[in-house]
Motif scaffolding. Structure first.
Motif: not given
Length: 76
Positions: A21-31
């Motif tokens: 989930g950490l990876s997903r959260r980081y990708h969402l921040k990038a978006v």
């Protein structure tokens, strides 16, 4: 404003246990940064948002690799 700077103002650190989930959260921040880049009114600001997005994606990729390695180590 990009979610990267909410809260304490520091980028989060990697955790020592598998957390995909950490990876997903980081990708969402990038978006979020990419969306801010689209709304930028000047080229310099747009480029800065894109650079932040690139950094968040890199962190997301690193977090995913770490989580995968930690999960794999548990099975060995």
């Amino acid at each position: 404003m990009c979610a990267a700077f909410s809260g304490s103002g520091r980028m989060p650190v990697f955790q020592s246990f598998p957390d995909h989930g950490l990876s997903r959260r980081y990708h969402l921040k990038a978006v979020g940064c990419e969306q801010s880049a689209e709304q930028a009114t000047d080229l310099v600001t747009e480029q800065q948002w894109h650079e932040l997005a690139t950094q968040w994606h890199a962190m997301a990729n690193g977090a995913e690799k770490m989580a995968g390695q930690l999960a794999q180590d548990e099975f060995e």
